[in-house]
Design an enzyme around this catalytic site. Structure first.
Site, PDB file in Angstrom:
ATOM      1  N   LYS A  19       0.877  -0.134  15.254  1.00  0.00           N
ATOM      2  CA  LYS A  19       2.219  -0.138  15.843  1.00  0.00           C
ATOM      3  C   LYS A  19       2.649  -1.431  16.636  1.00  0.00           C
ATOM      4  O   LYS A  19       3.711  -1.829  16.964  1.00  0.00           O
ATOM      5  CB  LYS A  19       2.537   0.948  16.324  1.00  0.00           C
ATOM      6  CG  LYS A  19       2.458   2.207  15.641  1.00  0.00           C
ATOM      7  CD  LYS A  19       3.430   1.982  14.816  1.00  0.00           C
ATOM      8  CE  LYS A  19       3.393   3.500  13.542  1.00  0.00           C
ATOM      9  NZ  LYS A  19       3.756   3.150  12.239  1.00  0.00           N
ATOM     10  N   TYR A  50       3.602   6.700  10.057  1.00  0.00           N
ATOM     11  CA  TYR A  50       2.995   5.479   9.647  1.00  0.00           C
ATOM     12  C   TYR A  50       3.778   4.472   9.131  1.00  0.00           C
ATOM     13  O   TYR A  50       3.507   3.262   9.327  1.00  0.00           O
ATOM     14  CB  TYR A  50       1.593   5.899   8.689  1.00  0.00           C
ATOM     15  CG  TYR A  50       0.444   5.052   8.498  1.00  0.00           C
ATOM     16  CD1 TYR A  50      -0.505   4.835   9.647  1.00  0.00           C
ATOM     17  CD2 TYR A  50       0.590   3.997   7.604  1.00  0.00           C
ATOM     18  CE1 TYR A  50      -1.579   3.941   9.358  1.00  0.00           C
ATOM     19  CE2 TYR A  50      -0.419   3.101   7.304  1.00  0.00           C
ATOM     20  CZ  TYR A  50      -1.566   2.965   8.224  1.00  0.00           C
ATOM     21  OH  TYR A  50      -2.409   2.149   8.072  1.00  0.00           O
ATOM     22  N   PRO A  77      -4.373   0.073  18.699  1.00  0.00           N
ATOM     23  CA  PRO A  77      -4.268  -0.414  17.443  1.00  0.00           C
ATOM     24  C   PRO A  77      -4.537   0.663  16.138  1.00  0.00           C
ATOM     25  O   PRO A  77      -4.208   0.489  15.060  1.00  0.00           O
ATOM     26  CB  PRO A  77      -5.261  -1.525  17.217  1.00  0.00           C
ATOM     27  CG  PRO A  77      -6.419  -1.154  18.245  1.00  0.00           C
ATOM     28  CD  PRO A  77      -5.859  -0.570  19.295  1.00  0.00           C
ATOM     29  N   TYR A 104      -9.494   5.421   7.466  1.00  0.00           N
ATOM     30  CA  TYR A 104      -9.971   5.612   8.817  1.00  0.00           C
ATOM     31  C   TYR A 104     -10.824   6.720   8.880  1.00  0.00           C
ATOM     32  O   TYR A 104     -10.662   7.911   8.305  1.00  0.00           O
ATOM     33  CB  TYR A 104      -8.563   6.175   9.422  1.00  0.00           C
ATOM     34  CG  TYR A 104      -7.351   5.084   9.751  1.00  0.00           C
ATOM     35  CD1 TYR A 104      -7.069   4.615  10.917  1.00  0.00           C
ATOM     36  CD2 TYR A 104      -6.635   4.781   8.572  1.00  0.00           C
ATOM     37  CE1 TYR A 104      -6.164   3.698  11.140  1.00  0.00           C
ATOM     38  CE2 TYR A 104      -5.682   3.736   8.706  1.00  0.00           C
ATOM     39  CZ  TYR A 104      -5.367   3.045   9.975  1.00  0.00           C
ATOM     40  OH  TYR A 104      -4.378   2.220  10.082  1.00  0.00           O
ATOM     41  N   HIS A 123       0.831  -1.064   0.085  1.00  0.00           N
ATOM     42  CA  HIS A 123      -0.099  -0.134   0.042  1.00  0.00           C
ATOM     43  C   HIS A 123       0.898   1.155   0.065  1.00  0.00           C
ATOM     44  O   HIS A 123       1.558   1.386   0.863  1.00  0.00           O
ATOM     45  CB  HIS A 123      -0.815  -0.040   1.116  1.00  0.00           C
ATOM     46  CG  HIS A 123      -2.148  -0.766   1.088  1.00  0.00           C
ATOM     47  ND1 HIS A 123      -3.302  -0.620   1.706  1.00  0.00           N
ATOM     48  CD2 HIS A 123      -2.522  -1.747   0.134  1.00  0.00           C
ATOM     49  CE1 HIS A 123      -4.346  -1.507   1.247  1.00  0.00           C
ATOM     50  NE2 HIS A 123      -3.605  -2.162   0.439  1.00  0.00           N
TER      51      HIS A 123
END
Length: 395
Positions: free
Chosen positions: A297, A385, A293, A201, A72
């Site tokens: 990580k 990220y 979550p 998200y 991704h």
């Protein structure tokens, strides 16, 4: 029994450490209180940072991941009626994340260990480390009804938050940092095509939602629920309807629903213990730290701990540099606290907290708007990220 490095826990962190040590010619033995089937049955994370992807390849277990995993280049934030894409690849100089389930990582590591001939003892009970600051560190445990002693030089505690490793450190040595969040994630695993090619998200008035996936045909979705919620109160129909309400309208219209093959509620917490070592014992992964979550990580932090301990042990066995082991906590915690900060920030920005007033809600929306409204803000999100660099081990 005798080995150089005893590893408690045959989850992905213990298996990965064992694989790396075995490849380097360092003898190790893993003990695990559960069965192999139980370990493989855990449904966990699926977003791998660039650093962990590289580490799995270094360990020689990345072939299936590279064939079947989904690379991704970005992900989306949906809030305030907007959809904003964070271009991970473009903002980090080419770094990406890999969608590949923790269950598959564990399976690959199990198969590699079995092929190597290295020993893993399952269904072990009553494990207890001893003489952690002495000259003869060892672990005693029960296997097939018999009491066994395993002598070793170092012990890696990879047995999770509830394991024996951290609990074996004397009272008063460790300092604990913890934050409990007043909500959890209701997660559903389904054999349906993903609603989007990348993760979404969503910050919504009804609460947080996440659209994730494990493969082109298997999805993982989450919605924020109250801490008191029970999974049995959520039928498949109720879950899908609630998820649709929290997604952008065009996304909700494309959502393909289906029967849940797994459904669970995970509470959210942040937790760190300092130090992460006591004599010959080194805490790895969830034994030392937990993250909500939201920032993806947990498994990745465990991998960075593994990398640090592995590289320190290499220096010990190849150069006799036992003095470097004293740096384990410092090196790990420097990166851990940065990941804790990012996970806390993502959680704070994307969830609805009980009792939040109008001012606080505006601040949340403005914070998100500020970060996605500038290249510097987007780069900050992106570099965290994909994962910050592993700490270097200097002389």
């Amino acid at each position: 029994m005798k080995t150089q490095v005893a590893i408690i826990g045959a989850g992905p962190s213990g298996l990965l450490l064992g694989q790396l040590l075995h490849k380097a010619g360092i003898d190790n033995l893993i003990i695990e209180r559960q069965s192999p089937e139980y370990v493989l049955g855990r449904i966990r994370a699926g977003v791998l940072e660039q650093g962990m992807v590289d580490l799995l390849r270094e360990a020689g277990v990345g072939a299936r991941m590279d064939r079947e995993g989904l690379v991704h280049d970005g992900f989306e934030l949906a809030f305030d009626g907007r959809r904003e894409r964070i271009d991970l690849h473009g903002l980090t100089g080419g770094k990406t994340v890999m969608i590949y389930g923790q269950t598959e990582v564990t399976r690959d590591l199990m198969e590699a260990r079995q092929a190597s001939g290295a020993t893993t003892l399952y269904n072990v009970s009553d494990a207890q480390p001893h003489d952690l600051k002495g000259d003869r560190p060892h672990i005693t445990f029960t296997l097939n009804g018999e009491r066994v002693r395993l002598d070793c030089e170092h012990i890696a505690g990879c047995d999770g938050f509830h394991g024996v490793s951290r609990k074996s450190i004397p009272a008063g040595v460790l300092k604990e940092f913890e934050r409990i969040y007043p909500f959890g994630w209701l997660g559903v695993l389904a054999d349906t095509p993903p609603v989007s090619e990348e993760l979404i998200y969503a910050n919504h008035a009804r609460g947080f939602a996440l659209c994730s996936m494990r493969s082109p045909t298997r999805t993982r979705y989450y919605v924020q629920v109250g801490a008191e919620e029970k999974v049995e109160d959520w039928s498949d129909e109720r879950f899908w309807e609630e998820l649709k309400r929290r997604l952008p309208a065009d996304t909700a219209a494309r959502l393909v629903t289906g029967p849940a093959i797994e459904k669970s509620i995970a509470p959210l917490r942040s937790y760190v213990v300092e130090p992460m070592q006591y004599g010959h014992l080194f805490l790895v992964g969830d034994a030392a730290h937990i993250v909500p979550p939201t920032g993806a990580k947990g498994l990745n932090l465990a991998a960075s701990d593994v990398s640090t301990l592995y590289r320190l042990l290499l220096r010990v066995y190849r150069e006799g540099r036992s003095d470097l082991l004293e740096r384990y906590s410092q090196l790990c915690l420097k990166r851990i606290w940065k990941a804790e900060r990012f996970s806390w920030w993502m959680t704070s920005m994307l969830h609805r907290f009980p009792g939040t007033d109008d001012f606080s809600q505006r601040m949340q929306q403005t914070e998100l708007d500020y970060f996605v409204g500038s290249e510097a803000g987007r780069r900050t999100i992106a570099e965290n990220y994909v994962g910050l660099p592993y700490e270097a081990i200097d002389d």
